[in-house]
Scaffold this motif. Sequence first.
Motif, mmCIF file in Angstrom:
data_model
loop_
_atom_site.group_PDB
_atom_site.id
_atom_site.type_symbol
_atom_site.label_atom_id
_atom_site.label_comp_id
_atom_site.label_asym_id
_atom_site.label_seq_id
_atom_site.Cartn_x
_atom_site.Cartn_y
_atom_site.Cartn_z
ATOM 1 N N GLN A 53 -25.365 30.081 -53.409
ATOM 2 C CA GLN A 53 -26.030 28.781 -53.467
ATOM 3 C C GLN A 53 -26.213 28.189 -52.079
ATOM 4 O O GLN A 53 -27.263 27.611 -51.758
ATOM 5 N N LYS A 54 -25.198 28.322 -51.242
ATOM 6 C CA LYS A 54 -25.316 27.833 -49.861
ATOM 7 C C LYS A 54 -26.418 28.586 -49.117
ATOM 8 O O LYS A 54 -27.184 27.994 -48.344
ATOM 9 N N ALA A 55 -26.489 29.893 -49.340
ATOM 10 C CA ALA A 55 -27.506 30.705 -48.666
ATOM 11 C C ALA A 55 -28.909 30.313 -49.104
ATOM 12 O O ALA A 55 -29.836 30.248 -48.283
ATOM 13 N N THR A 56 -29.093 30.051 -50.386
ATOM 14 C CA THR A 56 -30.421 29.674 -50.877
ATOM 15 C C THR A 56 -30.855 28.316 -50.327
ATOM 16 O O THR A 56 -32.051 28.072 -50.125
ATOM 17 N N GLN A 57 -29.906 27.423 -50.104
ATOM 18 C CA GLN A 57 -30.239 26.125 -49.504
ATOM 19 C C GLN A 57 -30.672 26.286 -48.050
ATOM 20 O O GLN A 57 -31.645 25.667 -47.598
ATOM 21 N N LEU A 58 -29.979 27.164 -47.321
ATOM 22 C CA LEU A 58 -30.255 27.320 -45.893
ATOM 23 C C LEU A 58 -31.502 28.174 -45.638
ATOM 24 O O LEU A 58 -32.230 27.934 -44.665
ATOM 25 N N VAL A 59 -31.758 29.141 -46.511
ATOM 26 C CA VAL A 59 -32.906 30.018 -46.287
ATOM 27 C C VAL A 59 -34.209 29.231 -46.371
ATOM 28 O O VAL A 59 -35.194 29.565 -45.696
ATOM 29 N N VAL A 60 -34.242 28.174 -47.164
ATOM 30 C CA VAL A 60 -35.437 27.334 -47.259
ATOM 31 C C VAL A 60 -35.745 26.694 -45.906
ATOM 32 O O VAL A 60 -36.914 26.537 -45.526
ATOM 33 N N LEU A 61 -34.720 26.356 -45.161
ATOM 34 C CA LEU A 61 -34.890 25.715 -43.855
ATOM 35 C C LEU A 61 -35.363 26.709 -42.797
ATOM 36 O O LEU A 61 -36.241 26.397 -41.987
ATOM 37 N N TYR A 62 -34.789 27.916 -42.808
ATOM 38 C CA TYR A 62 -35.046 28.868 -41.723
ATOM 39 C C TYR A 62 -36.089 29.934 -42.050
ATOM 40 O O TYR A 62 -36.720 30.478 -41.136
ATOM 41 N N GLU A 63 -36.254 30.253 -43.327
ATOM 42 C CA GLU A 63 -37.082 31.409 -43.661
ATOM 43 C C GLU A 63 -38.205 31.061 -44.651
ATOM 44 O O GLU A 63 -39.378 31.207 -44.344
ATOM 45 N N GLY A 64 -37.841 30.623 -45.841
ATOM 46 C CA GLY A 64 -38.808 30.333 -46.886
ATOM 47 C C GLY A 64 -38.089 30.198 -48.216
ATOM 48 O O GLY A 64 -36.865 30.100 -48.275
ATOM 49 N N MET A 65 -38.848 30.211 -49.286
ATOM 50 C CA MET A 65 -38.247 30.108 -50.615
ATOM 51 C C MET A 65 -37.223 31.217 -50.847
ATOM 52 O O MET A 65 -37.375 32.328 -50.315
ATOM 53 N N PRO A 66 -36.171 30.969 -51.653
ATOM 54 C CA PRO A 66 -35.153 31.993 -51.892
ATOM 55 C C PRO A 66 -35.702 33.286 -52.497
ATOM 56 O O PRO A 66 -35.052 34.327 -52.404
#
Length: 458
Positions: A278-291
């Motif tokens: 869950q933490k990774a999916t929140q951060l990936v939106v900021l740095y990369e894109g949708m989970p």
Amino acid sequence: MTRKYMAEPFKIKVVEPIAMTTREQREEAIKRAGYNTFLLRSKECYIDLLTDSGTTAMSDNQWAGMMLGDEAYAGSVNFYQLEGAVQDLYGFKHVVPTHQGRGAENLLSQIAIKPGDYVPGNMYFTTTRAHQELNGANFVDIIIDEAHDSASEHPFKGNVDLNKVKALIEKVGAEKIAYICLAVTVNLAGGQPVSMQNMKELRALTQPLGIKIMFDATRCVENAFFIKEREAAYADKSIREIVKEMFSYGDGATMSGKKDCLVNIGGFLAMNDDMLYQKATQLVVLYEGMPSYGGLAGRDMEAMARGMYESVDYYYIKHRVEQVRYLGERLEEAGVPIVKPIGGHAVFLDARRFLPHIDQDQFPAQALAANLYVEGGVRSMERGIISAGRDKQGNNYHPKLELVRLTIPRRVYTYAHMDVVADSVIELYKQRDSIKGLEMIYEPPVLRFFTARFQPLV
């Protein structure tokens, strides 16, 4: 001498012309590049062994999959193909796509590390350690001592020294260890594997203490091949079975798909922990894109999913490792000092023994790489003091291994190309006393080996 080798388990359907340059052109090119092979243009290189990252020749099946890209912003069909491949082959529950491996390293470092934590690993890797340290971690090398000896013939030089792990736990406490970073194989040790037995023992030590093991899975298929070759209990196991068991001893993995997933771009962070996911999916939106796409197009995820299945084919990986071994054995027979045993993705020249007259602070591996380009048009990479960088006080690290990496792209070159490389290195070895050291005239603050510039010492 006439030597036998395994024929390619594929046929060539598309070709790309490569540069045929003169020595004078190469001398001008390396000077313009500041004697840094990273700054050469690809069209100036005859045989490009800078890296095996993203330089793979993809298969017709992968290219066909590229035409099936579902570029939906969320819930792409191709994401579920990738997720299914990771779950099937590697056994991890959750998958977060990233644009490449360092994207996954960034996510993991941010969600798992607190300032002051420790991240033990079986030798550092450049970008991995940079992300860990930028997030406040202290890297601790826990690899066996043999890994730092280029002449050691230990079959599993990537192994973790369990006594070093125990000593660190006693010193700082298990709660201060963010996770153990376990690379399979270990790049900077010379592409050296970790044994299955060592993985089991590490898991048995750390699991009761709640210490997670996160794989750097970049070359996991190569590691599995060495296990099949060198651990008797796995001689009759398939590569696929070995890979699955390897990852059963960990909690997650970062993957640069540009290596053993056989694609030109892509990666992912995989894990079993729901909260970490869950933490990774929140951060990936900021740095990369949708989970469900990270930093990738749907077509890229499809190519990666298909490449993962191709990578566990025994004949594919056998040919790959044996092609690397062919080059290494030719050099070894000629007396050229290399890291032994020969690794899975590259042959590493031992610049310390190749150029004993050049002090490490005069960058012998960088000088060797530059001169090899001039000699034969072969682009390689320094893996020594420059790659090691500086400590927090600004002092140069002085690694025991001062190496030049001849990295073989997957499904790209033939054995004839390996002969050209061998001939160039052997000829340069005959002239080694004429090679001079370098001085650095430009140094970036982070990961200096990519863009630093040099000039020859007079």
